[in-house]
Design an enzyme around this catalytic site. Structure first.
Site, PDB file in Angstrom:
ATOM      1  N   SER A 106       0.851  -1.187   0.000  1.00  0.00           N
ATOM      2  CA  SER A 106       0.000   0.000   0.000  1.00  0.00           C
ATOM      3  C   SER A 106       0.892   1.245   0.000  1.00  0.00           C
ATOM      4  O   SER A 106       1.694   1.425  -0.903  1.00  0.00           O
ATOM      5  CB  SER A 106      -0.959  -0.043   1.192  1.00  0.00           C
ATOM      6  OG  SER A 106      -2.002   0.883   1.026  1.00  0.00           O
ATOM      7  N   ASP A 129      -9.668  -3.472  -5.844  1.00  0.00           N
ATOM      8  CA  ASP A 129      -9.136  -2.688  -4.731  1.00  0.00           C
ATOM      9  C   ASP A 129      -9.573  -1.232  -4.851  1.00  0.00           C
ATOM     10  O   ASP A 129      -9.185  -0.543  -5.788  1.00  0.00           O
ATOM     11  CB  ASP A 129      -7.611  -2.787  -4.757  1.00  0.00           C
ATOM     12  CG  ASP A 129      -6.940  -2.122  -3.569  1.00  0.00           C
ATOM     13  OD1 ASP A 129      -7.624  -1.397  -2.823  1.00  0.00           O
ATOM     14  OD2 ASP A 129      -5.734  -2.335  -3.384  1.00  0.00           O
ATOM     15  N   HIS A 149      -7.982  -4.899  -1.847  1.00  0.00           N
ATOM     16  CA  HIS A 149      -6.788  -4.387  -1.186  1.00  0.00           C
ATOM     17  C   HIS A 149      -6.147  -5.406  -0.258  1.00  0.00           C
ATOM     18  O   HIS A 149      -4.923  -5.466  -0.134  1.00  0.00           O
ATOM     19  CB  HIS A 149      -7.164  -3.127  -0.393  1.00  0.00           C
ATOM     20  CG  HIS A 149      -5.982  -2.316   0.038  1.00  0.00           C
ATOM     21  ND1 HIS A 149      -5.180  -1.643  -0.858  1.00  0.00           N
ATOM     22  CD2 HIS A 149      -5.456  -2.071   1.267  1.00  0.00           C
ATOM     23  CE1 HIS A 149      -4.225  -0.998  -0.200  1.00  0.00           C
ATOM     24  NE2 HIS A 149      -4.364  -1.253   1.084  1.00  0.00           N
TER      25      HIS A 149
END
Length: 699
Positions: free
Chosen positions: A551, A637, A672
């Site tokens: 991320s 995501d 995600h």
């Protein structure tokens, strides 16, 4: 150094270049891979089958390429998976937490992918399965359970699930007596809700088409979904919003915040149709959180220049700021992370000298005591309690060598009771491992903490490979906690290290501020300094370091790849936020407006534009000899969209020198968090570890 000899030779996918340019603040940029961003991305999040066939074809080619280059590790991945699975107690169960006549917990069945939610009588007895995650997930390629909240009378269960990976959750209400769901089905929610005082309805967050929590609604169980009442609507797309409550069941709290500013509105839980009452209007840079305290609210805030936060009180009858009174003053260097109020006590979780601690304050006398721990580096979690009128709190403890332990702590007698120690079925001898806390000197003189784990028989002569992990954003600190997965690396001679770089709050709030916006480059420099310190101290060598981050930590990976490619044997970037400038310029994306306080707003500010452009990984790919790179993403995501790593990989291949490959693995059925089942997630970790072991010659 070229590492092509360890990868099969195969032509990499070449993304078509389609001319596209953008002019902002008089600055023109070209982006020939902009077409990989699906124009109907909102629709794709809800139905991946609507993805443009040309984009799908390219992503599938990427998957075929990475599979071919990693095919010789297939059996090794199975070995790694079996090891990691063997360290998990497959039928593990939490210690149920008491609430009135029941105690609630979670468990897994042998071979099960998803958790079961259960309850027992308060003092033990037969388990009643309330939600069976495996049954609910049957036939779905992706499934994740969100919030699970029982009503105060224990008759109903409000629960949410996401079956796309897009984090648009559906809410259902279950009757705990017969285990059947009522007719209520509410889509496009944040995944949880808050019951009213009479258990006749609940509050929840509605996400708009751009995945923003824009509305709080109230749903009466006696009405249809169409009769849901709008409680509050947030007009500023830059703010997150959620709804919660108190253990006394007297207040419903609407929390509104971005990364540096917050605001609360209150609704009496017994009057769900009343208008929310503002506590303190948002003021840029001022954060506060409310916590129940009976006839008062405890308020954790940085107001008044309290950078590391202080605790205030206010009467529930009028909690406006003019009625706030200081209870725990600000102490520079002691960061108060969270507070929990009880009838007789106030409990703080705080970080001092880089380590977490629990502080218990007697509300009547003001006397405080610290719940202490002895290891050099450790992780601490404060679970609190379902109940307000209690002397017992629950917390968890672990270190990089010590499996997780769960304790109940009596705040009055100061006795701690060990309830559970994490079992490692395949065995774990803590004495075989060493954990240390190092301090790496950064270029500007700051000292960057590094948590290190290795086997005590690992030679510290520079020959050991190292996996160096980093994050460094949003003030999130990466704990030095027990991680059974990384033992598959450590047991093969790896040093496992976590660089606690600026951008987290590991050394206080100032550590966070020193790694955001125009000082973001400190995050990258700290990570590079950490790796070089490990080399200087003999823990590893540069051609043995594999860097990993996900991320915003994936952005860190992209940045250090551009800044110091020769420092690493390989880089693993998971759901990497690498197209920072384009994303921050796209106000339609779910997280862009709320992220401007963290990164800057390049739409309005040329200064912010230039600052982001200077480090955004995608915009700074050059003709460099990059090490082997593995990028991992999920199609649905909503946080880091799939096209960011897709474009980054395409540009890396276009511009890099040398023959080291760039691999892109995209999960076409996830978002995600990656694969949803616990074992499916282990398969993804095994893939990443196989890549790490491969690039250092140990696969």
């Amino acid at each position: 150094m070229s590492r092509t000899s360890i990868f099969p030779t195969r032509p990499a996918p070449v993304a078509e270049r389609r001319a596209h340019s953008d002019i902002r603040h008089g600055i023109e940029r070209s982006d020939d891979y902009a077409w990989l961003r699906a124009g109907n991305w909102q629709e794709v999040f809800k139905d991946p089958n609507t993805l443009d066939p040309a984009i799908r074809s390219h992503l599938e080619a990427e998957n075929a390429y990475q599979a071919a280059l990693m095919t010789d590790t297939s059996e090794f991945q199975k070995t790694l998976f079996a090891e990691m699975k063997g360290r998990i107690k497959e039928d593990d169960s939490s210690v149920p937490m008491k609430d009135g006549p029941f105690a609630y917990g979670t468990s897994y069945r042998l071979g099960g992918q998803h958790p079961r939610f259960f309850r027992t009588p308060r003092d033990g007895g037969e388990e009643q399965i309330l939600i069976d995650g495996d049954s609910e997930a049957e036939g779905k390629p992706y499934f994740h359970i969100g919030g699970v909240d029982h009503s105060a009378d224990h008759r109903l269960l409000l629960w949410g699930y996401d079956d796309k990976g897009s984090e648009f959750y559906t809410l259902r209400v279950r009757n705990t007596a017969d285990g059947k769901d009522l007719g209520t089905t509410i889509t496009d929610t944040g995944g949880s809700g808050q019951w009213d005082q009479d258990n006749t309805g609940f509050f929840y967050t509605r996400l708009d088409e751009n995945h923003r929590p824009s509305q709080i609604l109230y749903h009466p169980l006696s009405g249809s979904d169409a009769s849901d009442r709008l409680v509050y609507e947030e007009a500023d797309p830059g703010f997150f919003m959620s709804v919660g409550g108190t253990r006394l069941n007297d207040w419903v709290m609407v929390s509104i915040s971005d990364h540096e500013t917050s605001e609360y509105r209150l609704i009496p839980a017994g009057q769900p149709l009343s208008e929310p009452v503002l506590v303190k209007a948002r003021e840029t840079g001022v954060q506060y959180d409310l916590e129940e305290g009976g006839d008062i609210f405890f308020i954790l805030t940085n107001s008044g220049g309290a950078k590391d936060f202080r605790v205030m009180t206010a009467p529930v009858s009028d909690p406006r700021e003019e009625n706030w009174r200081e209870l725990v003053p600000h102490e520079p260097g002691r960061l108060i992370l969270s507070i929990i109020g009880f009838r007789d006590y106030l409990v703080r979780l705080e970080r001092k000298d880089g380590l977490p601690r629990i502080v218990v304050r007697d509300r009547a006398s003001g006397e405080e005591h610290v719940v202490g721990f002895e290891e050099e580096a450790y992780s601490l979690g404060l679970a609190g309690s379902y109940e307000y009128d209690t002397d017992i709190i629950r917390f968890s403890y672990s270190s990089m060598t010590t499996p997780a332990q769960v304790f109940d702590y009596d705040m009055r007698s100061r006795e701690r009771v060990l309830l559970k120690t994490q079992e490692v079925p395949s065995g774990h001898q803590a004495d075989d491992y060493v954990t240390r806390r190092l301090m790496a000197p950064a270029a500007d003189g700051e000292l960057v903490p590094i948590s290190v784990l290795y086997r005590k028989d690992t030679p510290l002569d520079g020959s050991a490979p190292c996996l160096l992990y980093g994050y460094g954003s949003y003030g999130i600190s990466i704990p030095a906690s027990f991680n059974t997965n990384c033992l598959s690396l450590v047991d093969r001679g790896f040093v496992y290290a976590i660089a606690h770089v600026r951008g987290g709050k590991d050394k206080g709030y100032a550590w966070y501020e020193a790694g955001k916006r125009d000082r973001k480059s400190n995050t990258f420099a700290d990570f590079i300094a950490a790796g070089r310190h490990l080399v200087a101290q003999g823990f590893t060598s540069h051609d043995r370091i594999v860097a990993q981050g996900g991320s915003a930590g994936g952005m860190l990976m992209g940045a250090i790849a551009n800044m110091a490619p020769a420092d690493y044997a390989g880089i693993i970037a998971e759901v990497p936020f690498v197209d920072v400038l384009n994303t921050m310029l796209d106000a339609s994306l779910p997280l862009t407006p709320p992220e401007w306080p963290e990164w800057g707003n390049p739409i309005e500010s040329e200064t912010d534009y230039r600052a982001i452009a200077a480090y955004s990984p995608y915009d700074n790919v050059e003709a460099l000899a990059y090490p082997p790179i593995l990028a991992v993403a999920g199609l649905t995501d909503p946080r880091v969209t799939y096209w960011e790593p897709a474009k980054w990989v395409a540009r890396l291949r276009e511009r890099k020198t040398g023959d080291n490959p760039v691999l892109f693995k995209i999960n076409m059925d996830a978002g995600h968090a990656g694969a949803s089942g616990r074992f499916s997630r282990l398969e993804e970790i095994a893939f990443g570890y196989a890549f790490a072991l491969k690039v250092v010659g140990k696969a």
